[in-house]
Motif scaffolding. Structure first.
Motif, PDB file in Angstrom:
ATOM      1  N   ALA A 109      11.331   0.077  38.927  1.00  0.00           N
ATOM      2  CA  ALA A 109      10.842   1.022  37.927  1.00  0.00           C
ATOM      3  C   ALA A 109      11.341   2.420  38.249  1.00  0.00           C
ATOM      4  O   ALA A 109      12.095   2.643  39.192  1.00  0.00           O
ATOM      5  CB  ALA A 109       9.317   0.975  37.889  1.00  0.00           C
ATOM      6  N   GLY A 110      10.886   3.379  37.448  1.00  0.00           N
ATOM      7  CA  GLY A 110      11.279   4.759  37.669  1.00  0.00           C
ATOM      8  C   GLY A 110      10.896   5.610  36.491  1.00  0.00           C
ATOM      9  O   GLY A 110      10.106   5.206  35.631  1.00  0.00           O
ATOM     10  N   GLY A 111      11.448   6.799  36.424  1.00  0.00           N
ATOM     11  CA  GLY A 111      11.181   7.700  35.326  1.00  0.00           C
ATOM     12  C   GLY A 111      12.169   7.497  34.198  1.00  0.00           C
ATOM     13  O   GLY A 111      12.937   6.536  34.162  1.00  0.00           O
ATOM     14  N   SER A 112      12.173   8.437  33.265  1.00  0.00           N
ATOM     15  CA  SER A 112      13.046   8.317  32.098  1.00  0.00           C
ATOM     16  C   SER A 112      14.517   8.444  32.468  1.00  0.00           C
ATOM     17  O   SER A 112      15.373   7.768  31.893  1.00  0.00           O
ATOM     18  CB  SER A 112      12.692   9.405  31.083  1.00  0.00           C
ATOM     19  N   THR A 113      14.830   9.305  33.424  1.00  0.00           N
ATOM     20  CA  THR A 113      16.226   9.571  33.744  1.00  0.00           C
ATOM     21  C   THR A 113      16.642   9.022  35.104  1.00  0.00           C
ATOM     22  O   THR A 113      17.763   9.253  35.543  1.00  0.00           O
ATOM     23  CB  THR A 113      16.503  11.087  33.718  1.00  0.00           C
TER      24      THR A 113
ATOM     25  N   GLY B 118      13.877   0.015  24.457  1.00  0.00           N
ATOM     26  CA  GLY B 118      14.757   0.907  25.186  1.00  0.00           C
ATOM     27  C   GLY B 118      14.109   2.174  25.693  1.00  0.00           C
ATOM     28  O   GLY B 118      12.924   2.431  25.503  1.00  0.00           O
ATOM     29  N   THR B 119      14.924   2.979  26.369  1.00  0.00           N
ATOM     30  CA  THR B 119      14.520   4.280  26.895  1.00  0.00           C
ATOM     31  C   THR B 119      14.835   5.317  25.831  1.00  0.00           C
ATOM     32  O   THR B 119      15.998   5.644  25.584  1.00  0.00           O
ATOM     33  CB  THR B 119      15.271   4.586  28.204  1.00  0.00           C
ATOM     34  N   ASN B 120      13.782   5.850  25.202  1.00  0.00           N
ATOM     35  CA  ASN B 120      13.968   6.633  23.986  1.00  0.00           C
ATOM     36  C   ASN B 120      14.227   8.115  24.202  1.00  0.00           C
ATOM     37  O   ASN B 120      14.674   8.797  23.281  1.00  0.00           O
ATOM     38  CB  ASN B 120      12.725   6.491  23.094  1.00  0.00           C
TER      39      ASN B 120
END
Length: 961
Positions: free
Chosen positions: A934-938, A126-128
């Motif tokens: 894709a992309g960044g965290s947010t 996941g995205t932590n």
């Protein structure tokens, strides 16, 4: 059964009854092996017949896997480590081997990108955090953030570490997971020369559906009429151009690898070299790369060993292009004017915002020269102090040097609407030049104690490690001198005052460095091979918080396991070969917070200036205030699960439940009235990820020649922002919002509730306070039920994180022939489509679905009217949301391995031919090139007309001399 003489190439294969014949001198050692059984060695005496029986193998259990700062048998572990052999990805063409792991490992989410030299988006469980989510790589011991310098053919194994008991030893770097890569070493007692080559072609298979010239004119004419504008004059615009056909090509790729290895009792040497050329999907994109891998290990004595590793890399990077122009350009424009020898401009309604797509593809081809150099080396010494105690000192250096030069040429288009019809887009040539250097230096000093006594087995590790990394960059630009264009020749692409105009010479630069000192201990303990304990502790010191005295942080984990199948009351259960229950808990760290490397040292920004007499004094203020308790992010993680092997070792299963709570997330809290406009950096966020991981594998042999293997995995993901300073505080990145109580990066907007068909319907609907609405406009849902449509009705309209991901692999072999197929997919996520929307600045080409627009009562209840002035239809809403679920046939391969009898005729040790197809078919529901973004965290899962993911068809050969 396979039989061979140890240390030689002499071998034989038994028949269905187990009969065999082999010439083996007295005193030699025969090695007997068979799939699914333990290998056995027998020394040849004076006998002429040797009968053996093999025990059922526990191969997955006895397998030695690489863990942090050491190795261990898989059966001794209390956590979830997945090991992938290098051979499983070596024959799947990819410049980055991580892309080939997509769908292969539970808990590992990979979003691939068709653009060359672009790293995939990798997330483990996941995205932590709202900051960096990328795992770290450990390549032959050195910690790194990418593996661009590694040749996939040189990889021996990859280990994916996911659980707290295996990650805590990495301290402040462990929270996002770790991927350990071990490169090939020489095998004892042999000299081997290997050559493998792959040639292939890559194609765009799923294209975006856009209107052709006739359809464009139909929609554009209708739109102009709806807006009360006069009809457009198409006199000079009678073409029917498919711009995607113009820019795309079938790219050719060729990977070549040669390795030589030699090993004796005292020395092991391995050398590998690779050469890659690959074309992109857009014309004139090309990657060229050379890699070198050398390692040597010298056993000086029984107690002393030295080793050295070196990986070198040089790449001429592609000048990659974008597909946006081909999506937006009007199909009515011609490509080229033969009379003037110029590429055609686009119509006036989009000329200022959109260039002819061939501007980038043809007119700006070869205008950059980007070179990357990388040298990664290490030396180690290992001394056995006592029988059970070993000291190892290692020193690593990673040095990267990049040189980028680009050129802006003079460009003129053919424009039939001016006289003379030459439209100069760029009137001055210029040069940009950039150099950057990054250095990583690591040293490890470790003591390892390993002993077995009675029913006890213990492996203890202790020591300290240092890590230093730095970066520096310089850049400069210069324009041409008056009347003297800079030549379009890379020999002149240097920013200096002799080639260009010295008065326009500009320069810039930046630099940073970081250092850590860490102490670590770990113990693996086993009693009777059935009660297992794994405990680790790490103390990390960082210069990033030295200013506030918080440079030290502690991380630890413990894991336990019970091998129930070793209990006496289960040993005689015929259908049960192995059963382990396991669990672990740990506190992990995350310093991967993007470019914010010094949270305790805020940058200075402009503030209100002061005037003293005739002097204006520019004021500076810190970007934010620093909480005195500021520290790196931490994650409290635990997992529980079991491993099962049953039905005569045919079926293996592993099930895990994971729960990770990332606390103390770094957040800049906005300023209040008392802070003078300056916010505060605090550890104020919490994000949770939880879910199940399921892995199944069935392997069996049918008759003498047939064998097959089927494996699958599934991972569920539930992501939620538990805290983010306060209720209502949010982080906004376009359509992506991050807010307490919701999944990270969720899509925020209105719910499309149909199309207003009549004025009467508008009068009966909730009052739209967003602006005037008319028939043909989108009707938004009154979410809060207050009878009004306004900003309060915005809500969650999509989640980019899937409910679950999955993968399946099947292989079957008959004699020397083998066939394999892999599939992978995701389910339950949404995509935000940002291309094809209404633009008030320029008229773009229409997506084909706009043919279903509303143009009268009852004609559509989804597609709004064609009208650029209807602002109501431009808000983010479920109109932009598409289903992100998909299933992809990831890889199909057919191979043939020549038999020993066939090879003896041509004097080779082994020979394998294979044909491979990647990304054969994607079953998807979205309208873009690919369903994965894709992309960044947010902010991820946004489709902005991203680069296509190609289908790749290749043929390869692997030969050992």
């Amino acid at each position: 059964m396979a039989i061979r003489v140890k240390g030689s190439t002499t071998g034989a294969i038994s028949d269905a009854q187990g009969m065999y014949s082999i010439n083996a001198p007295e005193g030699s050692v025969l090695i007997f092996s068979f799939i699914g059984y333990n290998t056995k060695e027998v020394t040849v005496g004076g006998q002429s017949v040797i009968n053996v029986s093999l025990d059922v193998a526990q191969a997955q259990l006895e397998q030695v896997v690489v863990i942090g700062y050491g190795t261990a048998q898989k059966r001794d572990l209390t956590g979830s480590i997945v090991s992938i052999k290098g051979s499983e990805v070596a024959d799947k063409p990819s410049a980055n081997p991580i892309t080939s792991l997509q769908g292969r490992v539970a808990g590992l989410t990979i979003v691939n990108n068709g653009r060359m030299n672009t790293d995939p988006d990798i997330r483990i469980r996941g995205t932590n955090t709202i900051n960096g989510v990328k795992p770290i790589f450990v390549v032959d011991g050195i910690i790194n953030d990418n593996i661009n310098f590694i040749n996939p053919a040189d990889i021996a194994s990859m280990e994916i570490l996911k659980d707290p008991s295996s990650l805590a030893i990495f301290g402040v770097r462990g929270a996002n997971g770790v991927i350990i890569i071990s490169t090939k070493k020489a095998a004892a007692g042999q000299t081997a020369i290997n050559f493998n080559s792959t040639v292939g072609i890559k194609k765009v298979t799923d294209r975006i559906k856009l209107t052709d010239a006739a359809q464009f004119k139909t929609l554009f004419d209708e739109q102009l009429a709806n807006q009360g504008n006069p009809a457009y004059d198409y006199t000079n615009w009678q073409a029917n151009t498919n711009w995607q056909d113009q820019i795309f090509q079938d790219g050719v790729l060729n990977y070549n690898n040669l390795s030589i290895s030699n090993a004796t009792d005292k020395n092991k040497f391995y050398a590998g070299m690779g050469y890659t050329t690959e074309q992109g999907l857009i014309k004139h994109e090309k990657l060229q790369k050379i890699t070198i891998n050398l390692n040597n290990e010298l056993q000086v004595s029984k107690a002393l060993k030295f080793g050295v590793n070196f990986s070198g890399y040089r790449a001429l990077l592609p000048v990659t292009k974008d597909v946006g122009g081909a999506i937006n350009a009007a199909p009515i424009a011609p490509v080229y004017n033969e009379e003037y020898g110029l590429y055609h401009t686009l119509p006036s309604f989009q000329r200022a915002q959109v260039f002819n797509p061939m501007y980038d593809v043809e007119l700006r081809k070869g205008i950059a020269r980007n070179l990357e150099y990388r040298a990664v080396g290490s030396v180690f010494g290992e001394l056995k102090l006592m029988r059970d105690l070993t000291f190892r000192a290692s020193f690593f250096v990673d040095y990267g040097f990049n040189v980028n030069r680009s050129y802006t040429p003079l460009i003129t288009f053919y424009n039939p609407e001016i006289n003379p019809p030459r439209d100069s887009v760029t009137k001055l040539t210029s040069v940009s030049q950039e150099q950057n250097i990054y250095t990583k230096v690591q040293s490890d000093y470790l003591l390892t104690y390993k002993r077995s006594f009675g029913h006890h087995n213990i492996t203890a590790l202790g020591g300290f490690t240092t890590y230093y990394n730095s970066y520096e960059k310089t850049s400069s630009t210069v324009q041409q001198q008056k009347g003297r264009p800079i030549p379009n020749d890379h020999r002149f692409w240097y920013a200096n005052g002799n080639i260009g105009d010295a008065t326009t010479l500009r320069g810039d630069g930046r630099a940073w460095d970081m250092a850590t000192l860490s102490y670590l201990v770990r113990a693996l303990y086993g009693y009777k091979n059935k009660y297992l304990l794994n405990a680790s502790y790490r103390l990390d010191g960082s210069n990033a918080f030295q200013a506030i005295g918080n440079q030290w942080q502690r991380f630890a984990a413990a894991g336990v396991a019970w091998v129930a199948s070793e209990e006496d009351y289960l040993k005689d259960v015929s259908w049960l070969q192995y059963l382990k229950f396991k669990g672990s808990y740990g506190v992990l760290g995350n310093q991967n917070v993007g470019d914010r490397r010094y949270p305790a040292y805020p940058s200075l920004t402009g503030a209100n200036s002061g005037i003293f007499g005739d002097n204006i004094v520019v004021a500076l203020q810190p970007e934010y205030f620093v909480d005195p308790d500021l520290h790196w992010e931490t994650a409290r993680s635990w997992e529980a699960g079991f491993e099962l092997t049953t039905l005569g070792n045919r079926l293996r299963a592993e099930v895990n439940y994971y729960n990770k709570l990332t606390k103390d997330i770094l957040v800049i809290i906005p300023a209040t009235g008392l802070s003078g406009g300056v916010g505060e950096m605090k550890n104020a966020g919490t994000v949770s990820n939880k879910g199940f991981e399921l892995m199944l594998n069935w392997a069996d042999k049918v008759g003498e020649h047939w064998s097959y293997n089927i494996s699958g995995n599934l991972t569920t993901i539930k992501n939620k922002v538990e805290a983010l300073n306060r209720k209502g505080f949010n982080i906004i990145d376009g359509p992506s919002w991050t807010q307490e109580g919701y999944p990270i990066g969720y899509f925020h907007g209105y719910i499309h509730d149909g199309i207003y068909q009549t004025q009467e319907e508008i009068m009966k609907s909730p009052v739209n306070e967003l602006g005037e609405v008319k028939p043909g406009d989108i009707k938004y849902r009154d979410v809060n039920g207050d009878g009004k449509i306004n900003a309060d009705d915005r809500t969650i309209i999509g989640n980019p994180t899937p409910d679950f991901t999955y993968g399946i692999t099947a292989t079957v072999s008959y004699k020397q022939l083998d066939f394999g197929i892999e599939g992978q997919g995701v389910y339950g996520n949404e995509i935000f489509r940002s291309w094809g929307n209404i633009s008030t600045f320029a008229q773009m080409n229409y997506p084909l679905y706009r043919m279903d627009r509303w143009h009268g009562v009852g004609t559509s209840n989804w597609e709004p009217i064609l009208h650029t002035g209807r602002g109501n239809n431009t808000y983010n809403s479920t109109y932009n949301i598409e289903d992100g679920s998909y299933f992809r046939i990831r890889n199909v391969q057919l191979g043939y391995t020549f038999s020993r009898k066939q090879l003896d005729r041509i004097g080779l040790q082994s020979l394998r031919l294979f044909a491979n197809a990647q990304n054969v078919k994607t079953f998807k529901r979205n309208s873009g090139y690919t369903p994965e973004f894709a992309g960044g965290s947010t902010s991820f899962g946004v489709d902005n007309g991203s680069y296509p993911l190609p289908a790749i068809y290749s043929f390869g050969v692997n030969v050992n001399f």
